[in-house]
Design a protein around this motif. Structure first.
Motif, mmCIF file in Angstrom:
data_model
loop_
_atom_site.group_PDB
_atom_site.id
_atom_site.type_symbol
_atom_site.label_atom_id
_atom_site.label_comp_id
_atom_site.label_asym_id
_atom_site.label_seq_id
_atom_site.Cartn_x
_atom_site.Cartn_y
_atom_site.Cartn_z
ATOM 1 N N LYS A 92 -9.627 -11.654 73.713
ATOM 2 C CA LYS A 92 -9.646 -13.116 73.714
ATOM 3 C C LYS A 92 -10.815 -13.709 72.933
ATOM 4 C CE LYS A 92 -7.003 -14.103 77.882
ATOM 5 N NZ LYS A 92 -6.922 -14.899 79.129
ATOM 6 N N GLU A 93 -11.876 -12.959 72.774
ATOM 7 C CA GLU A 93 -13.040 -13.471 72.063
ATOM 8 C C GLU A 93 -13.015 -13.105 70.579
ATOM 9 O OE1 GLU A 93 -15.249 -15.506 73.326
ATOM 10 O OE2 GLU A 93 -14.248 -15.458 75.277
ATOM 11 N N THR A 94 -12.813 -11.844 70.273
ATOM 12 C CA THR A 94 -12.884 -11.377 68.882
ATOM 13 C C THR A 94 -11.542 -11.454 68.164
ATOM 14 O OG1 THR A 94 -12.361 -9.073 69.441
ATOM 15 C CG2 THR A 94 -14.686 -9.750 69.552
ATOM 16 N N LEU A 95 -10.450 -11.563 68.906
ATOM 17 C CA LEU A 95 -9.078 -11.511 68.385
ATOM 18 C C LEU A 95 -8.726 -10.147 67.781
ATOM 19 C CD1 LEU A 95 -8.602 -15.041 66.781
ATOM 20 C CD2 LEU A 95 -8.430 -14.323 69.172
ATOM 21 N N LEU A 96 -9.564 -9.143 68.021
ATOM 22 C CA LEU A 96 -9.275 -7.793 67.536
ATOM 23 C C LEU A 96 -8.340 -7.091 68.514
ATOM 24 C CD1 LEU A 96 -12.823 -6.651 66.369
ATOM 25 C CD2 LEU A 96 -10.858 -7.203 64.918
ATOM 26 N N PRO A 97 -7.368 -6.343 67.994
ATOM 27 C CA PRO A 97 -6.369 -5.725 68.865
ATOM 28 C C PRO A 97 -6.929 -4.558 69.672
ATOM 29 C CG PRO A 97 -6.023 -5.030 66.606
ATOM 30 C CD PRO A 97 -7.089 -6.090 66.572
ATOM 31 N N VAL A 98 -6.393 -4.427 70.876
ATOM 32 C CA VAL A 98 -6.680 -3.305 71.753
ATOM 33 C C VAL A 98 -5.537 -2.298 71.691
ATOM 34 C CG1 VAL A 98 -7.095 -2.623 74.157
ATOM 35 C CG2 VAL A 98 -8.022 -4.795 73.290
ATOM 36 N N LYS A 99 -4.314 -2.836 71.566
ATOM 37 C CA LYS A 99 -3.130 -1.985 71.552
ATOM 38 C C LYS A 99 -2.016 -2.692 70.783
ATOM 39 C CE LYS A 99 0.142 0.161 74.822
ATOM 40 N NZ LYS A 99 0.438 0.344 76.279
ATOM 41 N N ALA A 100 -1.206 -1.927 70.065
ATOM 42 C CA ALA A 100 -0.071 -2.473 69.332
ATOM 43 C C ALA A 100 1.151 -1.585 69.556
ATOM 44 C CB ALA A 100 -0.382 -2.577 67.840
ATOM 45 N N ILE A 101 2.317 -2.224 69.671
ATOM 46 C CA ILE A 101 3.573 -1.509 69.877
ATOM 47 C C ILE A 101 4.565 -1.933 68.801
ATOM 48 C CG2 ILE A 101 5.543 -1.148 71.424
ATOM 49 C CD1 ILE A 101 3.658 -1.688 73.772
ATOM 50 N N ARG A 102 5.270 -0.963 68.237
ATOM 51 C CA ARG A 102 6.326 -1.228 67.250
ATOM 52 C C ARG A 102 7.588 -0.503 67.715
ATOM 53 N NH1 ARG A 102 7.406 1.456 61.904
ATOM 54 N NH2 ARG A 102 8.565 -0.030 60.626
ATOM 55 N N ASN A 103 8.644 -1.272 68.009
ATOM 56 C CA ASN A 103 9.897 -0.728 68.509
ATOM 57 C C ASN A 103 11.019 -1.171 67.579
ATOM 58 O OD1 ASN A 103 11.922 0.407 70.026
ATOM 59 N ND2 ASN A 103 11.706 -0.974 71.773
ATOM 60 N N ILE A 104 11.501 -0.257 66.739
ATOM 61 C CA ILE A 104 12.438 -0.579 65.664
ATOM 62 C C ILE A 104 13.820 0.000 65.950
ATOM 63 C CG2 ILE A 104 12.874 -0.386 63.178
ATOM 64 C CD1 ILE A 104 10.402 -2.016 63.949
ATOM 65 N N ARG A 105 14.836 -0.844 65.838
ATOM 66 C CA ARG A 105 16.228 -0.400 65.930
ATOM 67 C C ARG A 105 16.990 -1.034 64.770
ATOM 68 N NH1 ARG A 105 17.771 1.556 71.090
ATOM 69 N NH2 ARG A 105 16.024 1.571 72.580
ATOM 70 N N GLU A 106 17.321 -0.248 63.768
ATOM 71 C CA GLU A 106 17.972 -0.738 62.551
ATOM 72 C C GLU A 106 19.122 0.192 62.197
ATOM 73 O OE1 GLU A 106 14.709 -0.791 59.869
ATOM 74 O OE2 GLU A 106 13.791 -2.569 60.759
ATOM 75 N N GLY A 107 20.339 -0.220 62.547
ATOM 76 C CA GLY A 107 21.483 0.662 62.359
ATOM 77 C C GLY A 107 21.312 1.899 63.232
ATOM 78 N N SER A 108 21.418 3.060 62.631
ATOM 79 C CA SER A 108 21.219 4.312 63.369
ATOM 80 C C SER A 108 19.754 4.734 63.413
ATOM 81 C CB SER A 108 22.047 5.434 62.726
ATOM 82 O OG SER A 108 21.654 5.633 61.384
ATOM 83 N N TYR A 109 18.915 3.991 62.723
ATOM 84 C CA TYR A 109 17.491 4.329 62.660
ATOM 85 C C TYR A 109 16.746 3.729 63.844
ATOM 86 C CZ TYR A 109 12.659 4.374 60.881
ATOM 87 O OH TYR A 109 11.312 4.548 60.741
ATOM 88 N N LYS A 110 15.972 4.560 64.549
ATOM 89 C CA LYS A 110 15.159 4.097 65.665
ATOM 90 C C LYS A 110 13.747 4.660 65.532
ATOM 91 C CE LYS A 110 19.044 3.872 68.914
ATOM 92 N NZ LYS A 110 19.571 4.336 70.224
ATOM 93 N N ARG A 111 12.775 3.837 65.847
ATOM 94 C CA ARG A 111 11.394 4.291 65.775
ATOM 95 C C ARG A 111 10.555 3.517 66.800
ATOM 96 N NH1 ARG A 111 8.332 6.938 61.867
ATOM 97 N NH2 ARG A 111 10.334 7.973 61.512
ATOM 98 N N TYR A 112 9.824 4.262 67.619
ATOM 99 C CA TYR A 112 8.935 3.647 68.601
ATOM 100 C C TYR A 112 7.547 4.264 68.447
ATOM 101 C CZ TYR A 112 6.918 2.114 73.035
ATOM 102 O OH TYR A 112 6.105 1.546 73.975
#
Length: 256
Positions: A92-112
Protein backbone atom coordinates in the motif's frame (compact mmCIF):
# COMPACT_ATOMS: atom_id res chain seq x y z
CA UNK A 1 -6.12 -17.20 -33.93
CA UNK A 2 -2.56 -16.28 -32.94
CA UNK A 3 -3.38 -12.64 -33.69
CA UNK A 4 -6.50 -12.84 -31.50
CA UNK A 5 -4.50 -14.30 -28.61
CA UNK A 6 -1.86 -11.58 -28.97
CA UNK A 7 -4.52 -8.87 -29.18
CA UNK A 8 -6.37 -10.03 -26.07
CA UNK A 9 -3.06 -10.25 -24.24
CA UNK A 10 -2.40 -6.59 -25.08
CA UNK A 11 -5.89 -5.59 -23.98
CA UNK A 12 -5.25 -7.29 -20.65
CA UNK A 13 -1.87 -5.58 -20.54
CA UNK A 14 -3.11 -2.02 -20.98
CA UNK A 15 -6.64 -1.92 -19.50
CA UNK A 16 -5.40 -1.96 -15.94
CA UNK A 17 -4.67 1.23 -14.03
CA UNK A 18 -8.00 1.76 -12.29
CA UNK A 19 -8.71 3.63 -9.02
CA UNK A 20 -9.08 7.06 -7.45
CA UNK A 21 -5.87 8.98 -6.87
CA UNK A 22 -5.39 11.57 -4.15
CA UNK A 23 -2.74 11.36 -1.43
CA UNK A 24 -2.97 7.57 -1.72
CA UNK A 25 -2.93 6.31 -5.34
CA UNK A 26 -5.62 3.72 -4.57
CA UNK A 27 -7.42 5.41 -1.71
CA UNK A 28 -10.93 4.05 -2.36
CA UNK A 29 -9.95 0.38 -2.76
CA UNK A 30 -11.80 -0.54 0.44
CA UNK A 31 -15.07 0.38 -1.29
CA UNK A 32 -14.62 -2.34 -3.90
CA UNK A 33 -13.81 -0.47 -7.12
CA UNK A 34 -15.00 -2.08 -10.33
CA UNK A 35 -14.68 -1.11 -13.99
CA UNK A 36 -16.13 -2.88 -17.03
CA UNK A 37 -15.02 -2.72 -20.66
CA UNK A 38 -16.38 -4.00 -23.94
CA UNK A 39 -14.15 -5.00 -26.88
CA UNK A 40 -15.22 -4.52 -30.51
CA UNK A 41 -13.55 -5.70 -33.70
CA UNK A 42 -15.11 -3.36 -36.24
CA UNK A 43 -18.86 -3.58 -35.53
CA UNK A 44 -18.58 -7.05 -33.97
CA UNK A 45 -18.49 -7.39 -30.20
CA UNK A 46 -15.55 -9.66 -29.52
CA UNK A 47 -14.89 -9.61 -25.79
CA UNK A 48 -15.15 -7.96 -22.42
CA UNK A 49 -12.78 -7.06 -19.61
CA UNK A 50 -13.25 -6.29 -15.94
CA UNK A 51 -11.01 -5.11 -13.13
CA UNK A 52 -11.76 -5.15 -9.42
CA UNK A 53 -9.66 -3.63 -6.67
CA UNK A 54 -9.89 -4.24 -2.93
CA UNK A 55 -7.86 -4.44 0.26
CA UNK A 56 -6.49 -7.84 1.24
CA UNK A 57 -3.83 -9.48 3.43
CA UNK A 58 -0.77 -11.60 2.66
CA UNK A 59 1.15 -13.13 5.55
CA UNK A 60 -0.72 -10.82 7.90
CA UNK A 61 0.24 -7.68 5.96
CA UNK A 62 -2.35 -5.35 4.44
CA UNK A 63 -2.00 -5.06 0.66
CA UNK A 64 -4.02 -4.01 -2.36
CA UNK A 65 -5.42 -6.84 -4.48
CA UNK A 66 -6.21 -6.16 -8.14
CA UNK A 67 -7.95 -8.79 -10.29
CA UNK A 68 -8.25 -8.37 -14.05
CA UNK A 69 -10.23 -10.72 -16.28
CA UNK A 70 -10.52 -10.64 -20.06
CA UNK A 71 -12.59 -13.01 -22.16
CA UNK A 72 -14.06 -13.51 -25.61
CA UNK A 73 -17.82 -13.40 -26.25
CA UNK A 74 -20.19 -14.26 -29.12
CA UNK A 75 -18.66 -15.37 -32.42
CA UNK A 76 -15.12 -14.84 -31.15
CA UNK A 77 -15.84 -17.15 -28.23
CA UNK A 78 -17.11 -19.83 -30.62
CA UNK A 79 -14.06 -19.58 -32.87
CA UNK A 80 -11.41 -19.33 -30.17
CA UNK A 81 -12.38 -19.18 -26.52
CA UNK A 82 -10.19 -17.03 -24.29
CA UNK A 83 -10.47 -16.37 -20.55
CA UNK A 84 -7.43 -14.77 -18.96
CA UNK A 85 -7.06 -13.69 -15.34
CA UNK A 86 -4.26 -11.60 -13.84
CA UNK A 87 -3.92 -10.83 -10.15
CA UNK A 88 -1.54 -8.55 -8.28
CA UNK A 89 -1.04 -8.13 -4.54
CA UNK A 90 0.98 -4.96 -3.94
CA UNK A 91 2.23 -2.92 -1.01
CA UNK A 92 0.00 0.00 0.00
CA UNK A 93 2.90 2.38 0.52
CA UNK A 94 5.45 1.54 -2.19
CA UNK A 95 3.00 0.03 -4.73
CA UNK A 96 5.60 -2.70 -5.29
CA UNK A 97 4.14 -6.18 -5.79
CA UNK A 98 4.35 -8.93 -3.21
CA UNK A 99 2.74 -11.62 -5.34
CA UNK A 100 1.41 -11.96 -8.90
CA UNK A 101 -0.81 -14.62 -10.47
CA UNK A 102 -1.32 -15.34 -14.19
CA UNK A 103 -4.08 -17.80 -15.13
CA UNK A 104 -4.41 -18.24 -18.91
CA UNK A 105 -7.04 -20.23 -20.81
CA UNK A 106 -6.84 -19.73 -24.58
CA UNK A 107 -8.38 -22.47 -26.69
CA UNK A 108 -6.64 -25.69 -25.68
CA UNK A 109 -3.74 -23.75 -24.19
CA UNK A 110 -3.67 -23.39 -20.39
CA UNK A 111 -1.03 -21.83 -18.20
CA UNK A 112 -1.02 -21.01 -14.49
CA UNK A 113 1.81 -19.41 -12.56
CA UNK A 114 2.40 -17.64 -9.26
CA UNK A 115 5.36 -15.32 -8.69
CA UNK A 116 6.45 -13.94 -5.32
CA UNK A 117 8.82 -11.00 -4.87
CA UNK A 118 11.67 -10.84 -2.34
CA UNK A 119 12.60 -7.16 -1.99
CA UNK A 120 15.53 -7.75 0.36
CA UNK A 121 17.29 -10.12 -2.03
CA UNK A 122 15.95 -8.53 -5.26
CA UNK A 123 14.69 -11.91 -6.42
CA UNK A 124 11.48 -13.47 -7.68
CA UNK A 125 10.33 -17.00 -7.04
CA UNK A 126 8.28 -18.46 -9.89
CA UNK A 127 6.34 -21.69 -9.51
CA UNK A 128 7.33 -22.58 -13.07
CA UNK A 129 10.96 -21.48 -13.30
CA UNK A 130 12.23 -21.09 -9.74
CA UNK A 131 14.30 -18.30 -8.20
CA UNK A 132 15.79 -15.52 -10.35
CA UNK A 133 17.68 -12.29 -9.66
CA UNK A 134 15.81 -9.20 -10.84
CA UNK A 135 16.42 -5.42 -10.90
CA UNK A 136 15.62 -3.31 -7.86
CA UNK A 137 12.01 -2.09 -7.83
CA UNK A 138 10.71 -4.48 -10.48
CA UNK A 139 6.92 -4.64 -10.90
CA UNK A 140 4.41 -7.12 -12.21
CA UNK A 141 2.32 -5.93 -15.14
CA UNK A 142 -0.65 -4.81 -13.00
CA UNK A 143 1.24 -3.00 -10.25
CA UNK A 144 3.28 -1.20 -12.92
CA UNK A 145 0.25 0.74 -14.09
CA UNK A 146 -0.85 1.75 -10.60
CA UNK A 147 2.70 2.98 -10.05
CA UNK A 148 2.73 4.85 -13.37
CA UNK A 149 -0.58 6.51 -12.66
CA UNK A 150 0.54 7.58 -9.21
CA UNK A 151 3.86 9.07 -10.32
CA UNK A 152 3.65 9.82 -14.06
CA UNK A 153 0.04 10.51 -15.11
CA UNK A 154 -0.12 14.19 -14.16
CA UNK A 155 0.35 17.73 -15.45
CA UNK A 156 4.15 17.36 -15.37
CA UNK A 157 4.03 15.15 -18.46
CA UNK A 158 5.73 16.60 -21.54
CA UNK A 159 4.67 15.73 -25.07
CA UNK A 160 6.97 13.06 -26.43
CA UNK A 161 8.07 11.90 -22.97
CA UNK A 162 8.55 8.12 -22.73
CA UNK A 163 7.68 6.42 -19.44
CA UNK A 164 9.63 3.21 -18.80
CA UNK A 165 8.96 0.64 -16.07
CA UNK A 166 10.72 -2.70 -15.71
CA UNK A 167 8.29 -5.56 -15.10
CA UNK A 168 8.28 -9.31 -14.69
CA UNK A 169 5.63 -10.86 -16.94
CA UNK A 170 5.03 -14.30 -18.50
CA UNK A 171 8.08 -15.58 -16.61
CA UNK A 172 10.54 -13.09 -18.04
CA UNK A 173 11.60 -9.47 -17.67
CA UNK A 174 9.61 -7.08 -19.83
CA UNK A 175 10.33 -3.36 -20.27
CA UNK A 176 7.02 -1.50 -20.37
CA UNK A 177 7.22 1.73 -22.39
CA UNK A 178 4.63 4.29 -23.45
CA UNK A 179 4.91 7.76 -24.99
CA UNK A 180 2.77 10.77 -23.98
CA UNK A 181 1.15 12.39 -27.04
CA UNK A 182 -0.78 15.23 -25.38
CA UNK A 183 -4.44 15.73 -24.47
CA UNK A 184 -7.50 14.65 -26.43
CA UNK A 185 -11.25 14.60 -25.78
CA UNK A 186 -12.93 11.21 -26.14
CA UNK A 187 -16.67 10.84 -26.76
CA UNK A 188 -17.48 7.66 -24.86
CA UNK A 189 -20.31 5.72 -23.23
CA UNK A 190 -19.68 7.64 -20.00
CA UNK A 191 -19.69 11.05 -21.70
CA UNK A 192 -17.21 13.45 -23.28
CA UNK A 193 -13.95 12.98 -21.37
CA UNK A 194 -10.71 14.96 -21.51
CA UNK A 195 -7.89 12.40 -21.61
CA UNK A 196 -4.15 11.92 -21.57
CA UNK A 197 -3.24 10.18 -24.82
CA UNK A 198 -0.45 7.59 -24.78
CA UNK A 199 1.12 5.38 -27.42
CA UNK A 200 2.64 2.22 -25.93
CA UNK A 201 5.83 1.23 -27.71
CA UNK A 202 5.04 -2.23 -29.10
CA UNK A 203 6.92 -4.80 -31.13
CA UNK A 204 6.19 -4.45 -34.85
CA UNK A 205 5.84 -7.23 -37.38
CA UNK A 206 3.66 -9.62 -35.36
CA UNK A 207 0.30 -7.90 -35.24
CA UNK A 208 1.31 -4.25 -35.74
CA UNK A 209 2.83 -2.52 -38.76
CA UNK A 210 3.98 0.59 -36.89
CA UNK A 211 4.94 1.43 -33.30
CA UNK A 212 1.99 3.84 -33.04
CA UNK A 213 -0.67 1.28 -34.03
CA UNK A 214 -1.83 1.06 -30.42
CA UNK A 215 -3.27 4.00 -28.46
CA UNK A 216 -4.65 4.45 -24.95
CA UNK A 217 -6.66 7.32 -23.48
CA UNK A 218 -6.71 7.89 -19.69
CA UNK A 219 -9.05 10.43 -18.11
CA UNK A 220 -7.17 13.59 -17.14
CA UNK A 221 -9.01 14.00 -13.85
CA UNK A 222 -8.82 12.73 -10.28
CA UNK A 223 -9.86 9.21 -11.30
CA UNK A 224 -7.28 8.66 -14.07
CA UNK A 225 -9.34 5.88 -15.61
CA UNK A 226 -8.49 4.18 -18.92
CA UNK A 227 -11.39 5.28 -21.12
CA UNK A 228 -10.40 3.72 -24.45
CA UNK A 229 -7.75 1.45 -25.95
CA UNK A 230 -7.47 1.15 -29.74
CA UNK A 231 -5.44 -1.24 -31.86
CA UNK A 232 -4.80 -0.75 -35.59
CA UNK A 233 -3.99 -4.28 -36.74
CA UNK A 234 -3.07 -5.89 -40.05
CA UNK A 235 -6.67 -7.04 -40.51
CA UNK A 236 -8.52 -4.04 -39.14
CA UNK A 237 -9.14 -1.96 -36.03
CA UNK A 238 -10.01 -3.24 -32.55
CA UNK A 239 -11.32 -1.00 -29.78
CA UNK A 240 -11.83 -1.47 -26.05
CA UNK A 241 -14.18 1.03 -24.33
CA UNK A 242 -15.13 1.73 -20.73
CA UNK A 243 -18.88 1.12 -20.33
CA UNK A 244 -19.46 1.06 -16.58
CA UNK A 245 -17.75 1.98 -13.31
CA UNK A 246 -18.47 2.04 -9.58
CA UNK A 247 -17.04 3.96 -6.60
CA UNK A 248 -15.57 6.75 -8.70
CA UNK A 249 -16.27 10.46 -8.90
CA UNK A 250 -18.90 10.42 -11.67
CA UNK A 251 -18.98 14.15 -12.30
CA UNK A 252 -15.21 14.47 -12.67
CA UNK A 253 -15.16 11.92 -15.50
CA UNK A 254 -17.18 14.15 -17.78
CA UNK A 255 -15.77 17.20 -19.49
CA UNK A 256 -17.80 20.37 -18.91
Amino acid sequence: MRMLRFTLFLISLFVLSISTYSNSPVKSADKGEHLKYVIHYGIVRGGKASLKLKSDKINGKEVYHATLTGRTVGLFNTLYRVKDTYESFFDKETLLPVKAIRNIREGSYKRYNEVTFDREKNQINSQRSGIKDVPVGIHDILSAFYFARAYYFNSDLEIGQVVKIQTYFADEEFLLQFRFMGYENVNSKIGNVKCYKFIPIVQTGRAFEDEDDMKIWISADANKVPVRVQFDLFLGSLRCDLINFSNFSTSSLRKN
